[in-house]
Design an enzyme around this catalytic site. Sequence first.
Site, PDB file in Angstrom:
ATOM      1  N   GLU A   8      18.726  38.643  -7.663  1.00 44.28           N
ATOM      2  CA  GLU A   8      19.854  39.282  -8.354  1.00 44.28           C
ATOM      3  C   GLU A   8      21.066  39.018  -7.483  1.00 44.28           C
ATOM      4  OE1 GLU A   8      19.607  40.802 -11.188  1.00 44.28           O
ATOM      5  OE2 GLU A   8      17.429  40.939 -11.337  1.00 44.28           O
ATOM      6  N   CYS A  22      27.906  44.828  -8.601  1.00 45.10           N
ATOM      7  CA  CYS A  22      27.592  43.498  -9.140  1.00 45.10           C
ATOM      8  C   CYS A  22      27.984  43.420 -10.613  1.00 45.10           C
ATOM      9  CB  CYS A  22      26.109  43.214  -8.968  1.00 45.10           C
ATOM     10  SG  CYS A  22      25.078  44.525  -9.621  1.00 45.10           S
TER      11      CYS A  22
HETATM   12  P1  NAP Z   1      23.992  39.946   1.529  1.00 43.11           P
HETATM   13  O1  NAP Z   1      24.853  39.791   2.717  1.00 43.11           O
HETATM   14  O2  NAP Z   1      23.445  38.740   0.895  1.00 43.11           O
HETATM   15  O3  NAP Z   1      22.830  40.923   1.990  1.00 43.11           O
HETATM   16  C1  NAP Z   1      21.855  41.368   1.086  1.00 43.11           C
HETATM   17  C2  NAP Z   1      20.588  41.732   1.819  1.00 43.11           C
HETATM   18  O4  NAP Z   1      20.010  40.559   2.383  1.00 43.11           O
HETATM   19  C3  NAP Z   1      20.785  42.705   2.980  1.00 43.11           C
HETATM   20  O5  NAP Z   1      19.706  43.596   2.988  1.00 43.11           O
HETATM   21  C4  NAP Z   1      20.744  41.787   4.193  1.00 43.11           C
HETATM   22  O6  NAP Z   1      20.319  42.436   5.363  1.00 43.11           O
HETATM   23  C5  NAP Z   1      19.705  40.788   3.744  1.00 43.11           C
HETATM   24  N1  NAP Z   1      19.744  39.518   4.455  1.00 43.11           N
HETATM   25  C6  NAP Z   1      20.781  38.938   5.100  1.00 43.11           C
HETATM   26  N2  NAP Z   1      20.399  37.744   5.610  1.00 43.11           N
HETATM   27  C7  NAP Z   1      19.108  37.583   5.268  1.00 43.11           C
HETATM   28  C8  NAP Z   1      18.158  36.543   5.499  1.00 43.11           C
HETATM   29  N3  NAP Z   1      18.467  35.442   6.181  1.00 43.11           N
HETATM   30  N4  NAP Z   1      16.914  36.695   5.019  1.00 43.11           N
HETATM   31  C9  NAP Z   1      16.590  37.806   4.312  1.00 43.11           C
HETATM   32  N5  NAP Z   1      17.440  38.805   4.069  1.00 43.11           N
HETATM   33  C10 NAP Z   1      18.683  38.697   4.530  1.00 43.11           C
HETATM   34  O7  NAP Z   1      24.731  40.747   0.368  1.00 43.11           O
HETATM   35  P2  NAP Z   1      25.544  42.114   0.478  1.00 43.11           P
HETATM   36  O8  NAP Z   1      26.823  41.827   1.203  1.00 43.11           O
HETATM   37  O9  NAP Z   1      24.682  43.238   0.978  1.00 43.11           O
HETATM   38  O10 NAP Z   1      25.827  42.449  -1.045  1.00 43.11           O
HETATM   39  C11 NAP Z   1      26.935  41.953  -1.749  1.00 43.11           C
HETATM   40  C12 NAP Z   1      26.507  40.907  -2.741  1.00 43.11           C
HETATM   41  O11 NAP Z   1      25.393  41.366  -3.483  1.00 43.11           O
HETATM   42  C13 NAP Z   1      27.567  40.608  -3.768  1.00 43.11           C
HETATM   43  O12 NAP Z   1      27.705  39.222  -3.872  1.00 43.11           O
HETATM   44  C14 NAP Z   1      27.027  41.195  -5.066  1.00 43.11           C
HETATM   45  O13 NAP Z   1      27.410  40.516  -6.225  1.00 43.11           O
HETATM   46  C15 NAP Z   1      25.568  41.104  -4.859  1.00 43.11           C
HETATM   47  N6  NAP Z   1      24.893  42.139  -5.631  1.00 43.11           N
HETATM   48  C16 NAP Z   1      24.174  41.779  -6.723  1.00 43.11           C
HETATM   49  C17 NAP Z   1      23.509  42.731  -7.464  1.00 43.11           C
HETATM   50  C18 NAP Z   1      22.703  42.358  -8.667  1.00 43.11           C
HETATM   51  O14 NAP Z   1      21.927  43.191  -9.117  1.00 43.11           O
HETATM   52  N7  NAP Z   1      22.838  41.175  -9.205  1.00 43.11           N
HETATM   53  C19 NAP Z   1      23.574  44.075  -7.089  1.00 43.11           C
HETATM   54  C20 NAP Z   1      24.320  44.417  -5.979  1.00 43.11           C
HETATM   55  C21 NAP Z   1      24.980  43.432  -5.249  1.00 43.11           C
HETATM   56  P3  NAP Z   1      21.366  42.948   6.485  1.00 43.11           P
HETATM   57  O15 NAP Z   1      22.252  43.925   5.823  1.00 43.11           O
HETATM   58  O16 NAP Z   1      20.477  43.547   7.506  1.00 43.11           O
HETATM   59  O17 NAP Z   1      22.102  41.734   6.945  1.00 43.11           O
END
Ligand code: NAP
Length: 523
Positions: A257, A296
């Site tokens: 997602e 999102c």
């Molecule tokens: P993110 O930086 O991609 O982080 C998401 C999750 O992934 C966090 O738990 C993060 O952990 C983890 N993570 C980071 N690097 C990783 C790796 N190499 N391997 C595995 N996991 C890893 O995203 P975000 O800043 O939290 O969220 C914002 C984004 O999410 C936006 O682009 C938004 O559109 C999207 N979003 C989408 C939805 C949907 O349902 N489609 C819902 C909400 C948000 P850490 O925090 O520990 O780094």
Amino acid sequence: MATELKSYLSGKWQGGSGKKAALVNPSNEERVAEASTEGLGLGAAVEFARRVGGPNLRSMTFVQRGEILAKLARSIGDAREELIAIGIANAGNTRSDAKFDIDGASATLMYYAELASSLGDSRFLIDGDGTGLGRSARLYGQHVFVARQGVAVHINAFNFPAWGLAEKFAVSFLAGLPTLSKPATATAWMAHRIVERWVEGGLLPEGVLSFLCGPVGNLLNHLTGQDVVAFTGSGETAARLRSHPVLCSANVRLNVEADSLNAAVIGPDVSLGSEASNLFLADVVREMTQKAGQKCTAIRRIYAPSKQLDEVRERLVERLTEVRVGDPAQEKTAMGPLATSDQLESVRSGMNQLAAEAELATGGSKPLTAIGAPVGKGYFVPPTLFVKREPGATDALNRHEVFGPVATLMPYEDVGRLVELIAAGGGGLVSALYSDDRKFVGEVVTGIAPFHGRVVLGGEKLAGQSVSPGTVLPQLLHGGPGRAGGGEELGGLRGLQLYLNRVALQGDRALIQQLFPPHRPAQ
Ligand code: NAP
């Protein structure tokens, strides 16, 4: 001293060693909690979930699993005020933002609890009707969904710490797969407190839920082909997961997602001042400013008929400039800060990219004075609207999701061009149409449906009872093609399929139907 948030692995709370990641209050940048996952036994933790949690969970029927989900929902409801305070302190949520997250969490758990009660004392799902395979009725085929024997790894984004935990867990738990849930580190406090309450309350059988609080470490290296990863976050992290060597070589099932450039369209039949136009304006402003636009499903692209563009702009600017930005601990505040300093940097840079191609109607990337925040502190930005009078498919606004209270208003002349522009977003979670012209709605829906997970149809008749497009309902699918990640979550029973294995049984009809009888609802 900041609270140390531990992880719950192999049936006990464990703190990591080494440097701890800081969780801060985004209104004043003070550290409120910290977490480390360094040195934790992640291989042992997933093995514990599979070996102890798996059999514990699979021994329960759907009805029994549902009874537990209802208790989890009530546990969240009982701690609502405490959780709201955490949302204000750690995520920059206003009370209303925090309630949206927390109530969404308990409502989704309760929805699946009720769904479970309709599934009877069973542990598998029948997939559609069986089919005859030979000349006699005896040779028969039937598809059945059975629980996998691995672990569900849930990786969540920072913006919905409560709902993200609950909406994924409700589904994997009901399907019969033990879960290891990992919130985004920056806002993990809320999810931590919820899991802590569930564990303290003895609400869950041993091993069915583990919780990793902090960076992911080498967790994914321990996964196998019976496991599932459900990821919510940025497209960038999703791309890393898709090419992860272990996920690729073991064919670990992955659901993504990700980003989305959701659109809202006001139809040519809707005059400003009507119920339908008020619904449109209210939805746009809510979706832009709720959780400071860090949703999102937030509306990023707004389309109005050319002849109404200036009037729509005026009404939106009027409403957006009234939104009071500040520390959500202050009663007057209507919109809080962004969640992290990285978010602030990324949103400001995104605004600058949009500003290079569009005209700024209100807001912008300059620092602002926020209610109740120390001078020069906090990750605040104002609600920001751009206007792009000659939109094109390759515009930055169709390529880049600015994850904050930011949207662009654009004109359209005809349905064909409108559909083309919406589709240029590359695949989205949800878009909304506000019109009572059935021909227009039919043409637009047919055009944009292949590019979306959900399309919301708003109009005059629904004005009083419509649910804002950004609200994800457990009854309906959440996900979307392309940029949105290509994943599917929720959607009632459909959501369970991610965590189940579909097997085709081929053989004697009587034997198959004896082993896997159609469901009888619970008495
Ligand atoms: P993110 O930086 O991609 O982080 C998401 C999750 O992934 C966090 O738990 C993060 O952990 C983890 N993570 C980071 N690097 C990783 C790796 N190499 N391997 C595995 N996991 C890893 O995203 P975000 O800043 O939290 O969220 C914002 C984004 O999410 C936006 O682009 C938004 O559109 C999207 N979003 C989408 C939805 C949907 O349902 N489609 C819902 C909400 C948000 P850490 O925090 O520990 O780094």
